[in-house]
Design an enzyme around this catalytic site. Structure first.
Site, PDB file in Angstrom:
ATOM      1  N   GLU A  75      -2.173   7.676  -4.849  1.00 20.89           N
ATOM      2  CA  GLU A  75      -2.540   7.037  -6.119  1.00 20.89           C
ATOM      3  C   GLU A  75      -4.005   7.230  -6.509  1.00 20.89           C
ATOM      4  O   GLU A  75      -4.349   7.137  -7.691  1.00 20.89           O
ATOM      5  CB  GLU A  75      -2.202   5.541  -6.104  1.00 20.89           C
ATOM      6  N   ARG A 132       0.858  -1.187   0.000  1.00 19.40           N
ATOM      7  CA  ARG A 132       0.000   0.000   0.000  1.00 19.40           C
ATOM      8  C   ARG A 132       0.893   1.236   0.000  1.00 19.40           C
ATOM      9  O   ARG A 132       1.884   1.303   0.726  1.00 19.40           O
ATOM     10  CB  ARG A 132      -0.912   0.032   1.231  1.00 19.40           C
ATOM     11  N   ASP A 151       4.486  -0.398  -6.928  1.00 14.72           N
ATOM     12  CA  ASP A 151       3.236  -0.734  -7.621  1.00 14.72           C
ATOM     13  C   ASP A 151       2.093   0.049  -6.990  1.00 14.72           C
ATOM     14  O   ASP A 151       0.971   0.021  -7.475  1.00 14.72           O
ATOM     15  CB  ASP A 151       2.947  -2.240  -7.523  1.00 14.72           C
TER      16      ASP A 151
HETATM   17  P1  NAI Z   1      -1.801 -11.041   5.033  1.00 11.57           P
HETATM   18  O1  NAI Z   1      -2.829 -10.509   5.971  1.00 11.57           O
HETATM   19  O2  NAI Z   1      -1.811 -12.475   4.667  1.00 11.57           O
HETATM   20  O3  NAI Z   1      -0.348 -10.694   5.613  1.00 11.57           O
HETATM   21  C1  NAI Z   1      -0.007  -9.461   6.195  1.00 11.57           C
HETATM   22  C2  NAI Z   1       1.120  -9.735   7.190  1.00 11.57           C
HETATM   23  O4  NAI Z   1       1.524  -8.474   7.719  1.00 11.57           O
HETATM   24  C3  NAI Z   1       0.690 -10.607   8.366  1.00 11.57           C
HETATM   25  O5  NAI Z   1       1.619 -11.655   8.573  1.00 11.57           O
HETATM   26  C4  NAI Z   1       0.669  -9.643   9.540  1.00 11.57           C
HETATM   27  O6  NAI Z   1       1.014 -10.252  10.782  1.00 11.57           O
HETATM   28  C5  NAI Z   1       1.717  -8.641   9.098  1.00 11.57           C
HETATM   29  N1  NAI Z   1       1.620  -7.370   9.812  1.00 11.57           N
HETATM   30  C6  NAI Z   1       0.515  -6.758  10.297  1.00 11.57           C
HETATM   31  N2  NAI Z   1       0.859  -5.626  10.945  1.00 11.57           N
HETATM   32  C7  NAI Z   1       2.208  -5.530  10.844  1.00 11.57           C
HETATM   33  C8  NAI Z   1       3.149  -4.590  11.318  1.00 11.57           C
HETATM   34  N3  NAI Z   1       2.779  -3.526  12.037  1.00 11.57           N
HETATM   35  N4  NAI Z   1       4.453  -4.798  11.039  1.00 11.57           N
HETATM   36  C9  NAI Z   1       4.842  -5.909  10.349  1.00 11.57           C
HETATM   37  N5  NAI Z   1       3.995  -6.830   9.876  1.00 11.57           N
HETATM   38  C10 NAI Z   1       2.692  -6.651  10.129  1.00 11.57           C
HETATM   39  O7  NAI Z   1      -1.900 -10.116   3.741  1.00 11.57           O
HETATM   40  P2  NAI Z   1      -1.388 -10.446   2.277  1.00 11.57           P
HETATM   41  O8  NAI Z   1      -2.452 -11.154   1.524  1.00 11.57           O
HETATM   42  O9  NAI Z   1      -0.046 -11.034   2.331  1.00 11.57           O
HETATM   43  O10 NAI Z   1      -1.301  -8.974   1.665  1.00 11.57           O
HETATM   44  C11 NAI Z   1      -0.367  -8.019   2.137  1.00 11.57           C
HETATM   45  C12 NAI Z   1      -0.749  -6.673   1.604  1.00 11.57           C
HETATM   46  O11 NAI Z   1      -0.563  -6.666   0.180  1.00 11.57           O
HETATM   47  C13 NAI Z   1      -2.236  -6.303   1.781  1.00 11.57           C
HETATM   48  O12 NAI Z   1      -2.469  -5.715   3.020  1.00 11.57           O
HETATM   49  C14 NAI Z   1      -2.498  -5.357   0.651  1.00 11.57           C
HETATM   50  O13 NAI Z   1      -2.340  -4.055   1.150  1.00 11.57           O
HETATM   51  C15 NAI Z   1      -1.389  -5.648  -0.366  1.00 11.57           C
HETATM   52  N6  NAI Z   1      -1.923  -6.104  -1.646  1.00 11.57           N
HETATM   53  C16 NAI Z   1      -1.530  -5.461  -2.785  1.00 11.57           C
HETATM   54  C17 NAI Z   1      -1.984  -5.840  -4.020  1.00 11.57           C
HETATM   55  C18 NAI Z   1      -1.526  -5.178  -5.281  1.00 11.57           C
HETATM   56  O14 NAI Z   1      -2.125  -5.399  -6.355  1.00 11.57           O
HETATM   57  N7  NAI Z   1      -0.477  -4.369  -5.269  1.00 11.57           N
HETATM   58  C19 NAI Z   1      -2.976  -6.933  -4.147  1.00 11.57           C
HETATM   59  C20 NAI Z   1      -3.271  -7.606  -2.891  1.00 11.57           C
HETATM   60  C21 NAI Z   1      -2.778  -7.187  -1.695  1.00 11.57           C
END
Ligand code: NAI
Length: 348
Positions: A277, A248, A272
């Site tokens: 944005e 993000r 990305d």
């Molecule tokens: P997820 O929920 O599976 O993993 C997120 C991880 O971040 C978790 O392990 C969580 O414990 C950790 N986390 C939470 N707070 C934190 C902090 N303060 N410091 C360090 N780690 C922390 O989410 P997923 O599916 O892996 O997605 C990650 C991010 O990718 C999403 O939140 C979304 O913003 C982004 N995304 C971007 C896309 C794109 O097209 N560019 C598409 C899909 C997701």
């Protein structure tokens, strides 16, 4: 008998869905999947935000994407207009005030994972392109310039990769980058034991900054992670570090990263997603003047590569988004609940 069925069908209320931020790839896929569900879909090209919220009046569901803005004022308007559910067709939900939605009795559902592979693979693509300057080489060769000056890269083998956030996408990214024979350091609020068993070392953010040659962001946007990459973080990094953000935009303080690029601490930047944005991405600005000076400044650096929030954009992901979104809506409208309901964080 047939008559009864027909009249029952007649009685069944058709779910009215207002789909905001519609693009052809959204409506194309939705129209196909909707054959199974029979919702009444109305497509709006505009984003959902304060000005466009009145359009949602009379709908049961609003279906939104990453750059729609659903804060308190919009939620109040949606509630007054009869909306019962916000169906996010994405994983992140930082653009919706979840606590307020719950207070107003509006459900929020999301698509928790549509293709973590798509995002992890795009991250790897940005790293490879930035390192070997593929974006520049492409134009050069087309111009008939076959010189190698300025295209020198480095072996990723044996480099240290810092991964912030080891959830679904972070884990897959670690799997991919490990194939290069790198040392992987990770930081997560909740370290994953299985990854540790596979040799991933969880360390502090300070260690990630001090030791990584490449830093990749895969944590969600929260109050804690807003501007996690700021001037202090950048000051703690190795000179010539590569930073990649496919998570993000607001995880990175753009002004600070521009200073980092100017001073040479940041040697490569792959984005990305971008802090501001909403005003740009998913639209065609070829005939318009871009007003965002920070974005334009970023584009002037030869070592910056930006894609416009396309990391998720694969056939598989679009298909999964549509199917899960429709399942979420059907489940919630029938039961008032969903496996993919987003709840406000519990206060400790
Ligand atoms: P997820 O929920 O599976 O993993 C997120 C991880 O971040 C978790 O392990 C969580 O414990 C950790 N986390 C939470 N707070 C934190 C902090 N303060 N410091 C360090 N780690 C922390 O989410 P997923 O599916 O892996 O997605 C990650 C991010 O990718 C999403 O939140 C979304 O913003 C982004 N995304 C971007 C896309 C794109 O097209 N560019 C598409 C899909 C997701």
């Amino acid at each position: 008998m047939a008559q009864t069925v027909k009249s029952k069908e007649k009685e069944k209320k058709v779910v009215k869905v207002a789909v905001f931020s519609t693009k052809n790839w959204v409506s194309g896929s939705f129209n196909v999947v909707n054959k199974k569900y029979g919702f009444e879909l109305t497509y709006f090209e505009s984003r959902l935000y304060k000005k466009t919220a009145p359009l949602a009046k009379g709908f049961d569901v609003v279906c939104i994407f990453v750059n729609d803005q659903v804060q308190e004022d919009v939620l109040v308007e949606l509630k007054a207009g009869g909306v019962r559910l916000i169906a996010l067709r994405c994983a992140g939900f930082n653009n919706v005030d979840i606590a307020k939605a719950e207070e107003l009795g509006i459900g929020v559902v999301r698509v928790p994972a549509y293709s973590p592979y798509a995002v992890a693979e795009h991250t790897l693509g940005l790293i490879l392109a930035l390192n070997r300057k593929l974006h520049r080489a492409y134009s050069r060769v087309r111009d008939g310039n076959f010189a190698l000056e300025g295209l020198l890269g480095f072996d990723i083998h044996k480099k240290t990769i810092g991964v912030i956030g080891t959830g679904k996408i972070g884990q897959i990214f670690i799997g991919l980058i490990s194939g290069f024979g790198c040392r992987v350091l990770a930081y997560d609020k909740f370290p994953n034991k299985e990854l540790e068993a596979k040799g991933v070392k969880y360390v502090s953010l300070q260690t990630i900054y001090a030791e990584s040659d490449i830093i990749s962001l895969h944590c969600p946007l929260t109050y804690e992670t807003y501007h996690i990459i700021n001037e202090y973080a950048i000051r703690a990094m190795k000179r010539n570090v590569m930073i990649v953000n496919t998570s993000r935009g607001p995880l990175i303080d753009t002004a600070a990263v521009i200073e980092g690029l100017k001073s040479g601490v940041v040697g490569y930047l792959g984005l990305d997603v971008y802090e501001e944005e909403e005003a740009l991405f998913f639209e065609d600005f070829t005939e318009k003047v871009i007003q965002d000076d920070q974005f334009v400044r970023l584009q002037t650096f030869p070592n910056v590569l930006i894609t416009a929030h396309q990391a998720f954009f694969t056939h598989e992901a679009v298909d999964n988004i549509s199917h899960t979104t429709f399942e979420n809506i059907e489940e919630y409208m029938q039961t008032g609940n969903s496996n993919n309901l987003v709840l406000p964080p519990k206060s400790e």
